[in-house]
Design an enzyme around this catalytic site. Structure first.
Site, short mmCIF file in Angstrom:
data_model
loop_
_atom_site.label_atom_id
_atom_site.label_comp_id
_atom_site.label_asym_id
_atom_site.label_seq_id
_atom_site.Cartn_x
_atom_site.Cartn_y
_atom_site.Cartn_z
N ILE A 10 0.83 -1.21 0.00
CA ILE A 10 0.00 0.00 0.00
C ILE A 10 0.86 1.26 0.00
CG2 ILE A 10 -0.30 0.14 2.53
CD1 ILE A 10 -3.39 0.56 0.65
N VAL A 32 -0.12 -2.81 8.14
CA VAL A 32 -0.26 -1.65 7.26
C VAL A 32 0.15 -0.36 7.99
CG1 VAL A 32 -1.95 -0.23 6.05
CG2 VAL A 32 -2.08 -2.71 5.88
N ASP A 33 -0.34 -0.24 9.19
CA ASP A 33 -0.09 0.94 10.02
C ASP A 33 1.41 1.18 10.17
OD1 ASP A 33 -0.96 3.06 11.50
OD2 ASP A 33 -1.48 1.89 13.30
N TYR A 125 -6.41 -8.12 13.25
CA TYR A 125 -7.80 -8.11 13.73
C TYR A 125 -8.61 -9.33 13.30
CZ TYR A 125 -7.27 -3.32 15.55
OH TYR A 125 -6.90 -2.21 16.26
P1 ADP Z 1 -5.83 -4.96 10.92
O1 ADP Z 1 -5.26 -4.60 12.26
O2 ADP Z 1 -6.96 -4.04 10.50
O3 ADP Z 1 -6.16 -6.39 10.80
P2 ADP Z 1 -3.28 -5.26 9.51
O4 ADP Z 1 -2.39 -4.16 9.09
O5 ADP Z 1 -2.80 -6.17 10.60
O6 ADP Z 1 -4.69 -4.57 9.88
O7 ADP Z 1 -3.62 -6.14 8.26
C1 ADP Z 1 -4.52 -5.82 7.26
C2 ADP Z 1 -4.15 -6.50 5.97
O8 ADP Z 1 -3.10 -5.77 5.33
C3 ADP Z 1 -3.60 -7.91 6.14
O9 ADP Z 1 -4.23 -8.73 5.15
C4 ADP Z 1 -2.11 -7.77 5.88
O10 ADP Z 1 -1.57 -8.93 5.29
C5 ADP Z 1 -2.07 -6.63 4.90
N1 ADP Z 1 -0.82 -5.85 4.86
C6 ADP Z 1 0.20 -5.82 5.75
N2 ADP Z 1 1.15 -4.94 5.35
C7 ADP Z 1 0.71 -4.41 4.18
C8 ADP Z 1 1.24 -3.45 3.24
N3 ADP Z 1 2.42 -2.84 3.44
N4 ADP Z 1 0.49 -3.15 2.15
C9 ADP Z 1 -0.71 -3.73 1.94
N5 ADP Z 1 -1.24 -4.64 2.76
C10 ADP Z 1 -0.55 -4.97 3.86
#
Ligand code: ADP
Length: 310
Positions: A10, A32-33, A125
């Protein structure tokens, strides 16, 4: 609005706004965060802190969204939204859908025309991927927004495949399915509702044939034996020219048909298709839909549309 599904990171997306799967604190986390704050740099966190010091003192509630700068990311804004922690026995669909609607609402306020979103809630989550894909894409497809392109960015192959499958099931659209329903002749509708009104307990409690050896010693596979009325209903039910297998995977309407009351009529036609086409496997799926409330929900939704909406 165009919806696309891509595999990628992302933080690499050249778009007006990227959506962050944040947590309530807005002060950073993993997944992602973490990636967004790492690549975007400290300016994002600074603005998040200011929001916490201001009107978001208690944090950002689940299902809501708020924008900050995108710092060093190749985007103008980050829209932070907080997905639900998936919890059995709770409404997870409502808050997840809200994340997508609210993110687009904030994007509209900003004037963003291209928006990239992750699979919110499917990481830490623990939201099951298939249902998340269904809820995410169908919410986006039904949102009213000025955004031109919405890009779902999936990190791994499994998530990408699941979202891609759910995306294909967006075709035909609600409007196209509704057009098909408008072409169903009046007498066919009347026949359908008369049959439904005449359903008896015996119709619903269908029996099974087969299971015994015939003269050749061959065991006939069990098959459901439906009443004439049920067969007539089978024939009278309008359906949608949809890829029902793709559409039903992860679809909450399978297990919670009562949700149809608040869904577009196209979904009633699609769900009818699941049971009508599924019946070709002779496993009683059509009959069971009369026992678990699915068929009543389908017919009720079709009737509301027929009486008041079309
Ligand atoms: P949440 O806490 O809402 O579950 P996460 O960040 O743990 O959010 O994960 C949400 C989704 O994003 C997961 O499917 C994860 O594999 C994916 N993800 C993790 N890092 C990235 C990234 N850099 N870009 C896009 N998707 C990502």
């Amino acid at each position: 609005m165009r919806i696309t599904v891509v595999r990628g990171d992302i933080t690499d997306q050249h778009v007006d706004a990227v959506v962050n799967a944040a947590n309530s604190s807005l002060l950073g986390g993993g997944g992602v965060d973490g990636a967004i704050h790492r690549r975007g740099g400290p300016a994002i966190l600074e603005e998040c802190r200011r929001l916490r010091a201001g009107h978001l003192g208690g944090g950002l509630p689940v299902g809501q969204a708020v924008a900050t700068t995108a710092g060093n990311l190749p985007a103008k804004w980050v829209i932070h939204t907080v997905g639900p922690v998936f919890t059995d026995g709770q409404d997870n669909i409502g808050p997840l859908a809200s994340c997508f609607r609210e993110s687009l609402r904030v994007a509209d306020e900003l004037g963003a025309r291209t928006v990239a979103l992750p699979a919110i809630s499917t990481g830490v989550y623990r939201y099951p991927l298939e249902e998340a894909a269904y809820v995410s894409l169908w919410t986006l497809a039904r949102a009213s927004t000025s955004v031109d392109e919405v890009r779902l960015v999936l990190f791994d192959q499994k998530a990408y495949d699941t979202f891609d499958r759910a995306l294909e099931a967006l075709d035909p659209s609600d409007a196209e399915v509704e057009d098909e329903l408008r072409r169903v002749p009046e007498e066919k509708w009347r026949e359908l509702f008369e049959l439904a009104d005449g359903l008896t307990t015996e119709d619903r409690e269908f029996t099974w044939g087969g299971g015994e050896k015939n003269e050749d010693g061959v065991i006939q596979w069990p098959y459901p034996r439906y009443s004439d009325r049920l067969w007539q209903l089978y024939v009278a039910l309008p359906s949608a020219n949809a890829d029902w297998m793709k559409w039903m995977s992860g679809n909450p309407l399978r297990t919670e048909p009562a949700r149809l009351a608040g869904a577009p009529v196209a979904d009633a036609a699609r769900l009818a298709t699941v049971y009508v086409r599924g019946e070709r496997f002779n496993d009683g799926v059509f009959g069971r839909a009369f026992q678990d409330g699915s068929m009543d929900a389908i017919i009720a939704r079709l009737r509301t549309w027929y009486d008041t909406e079309r």
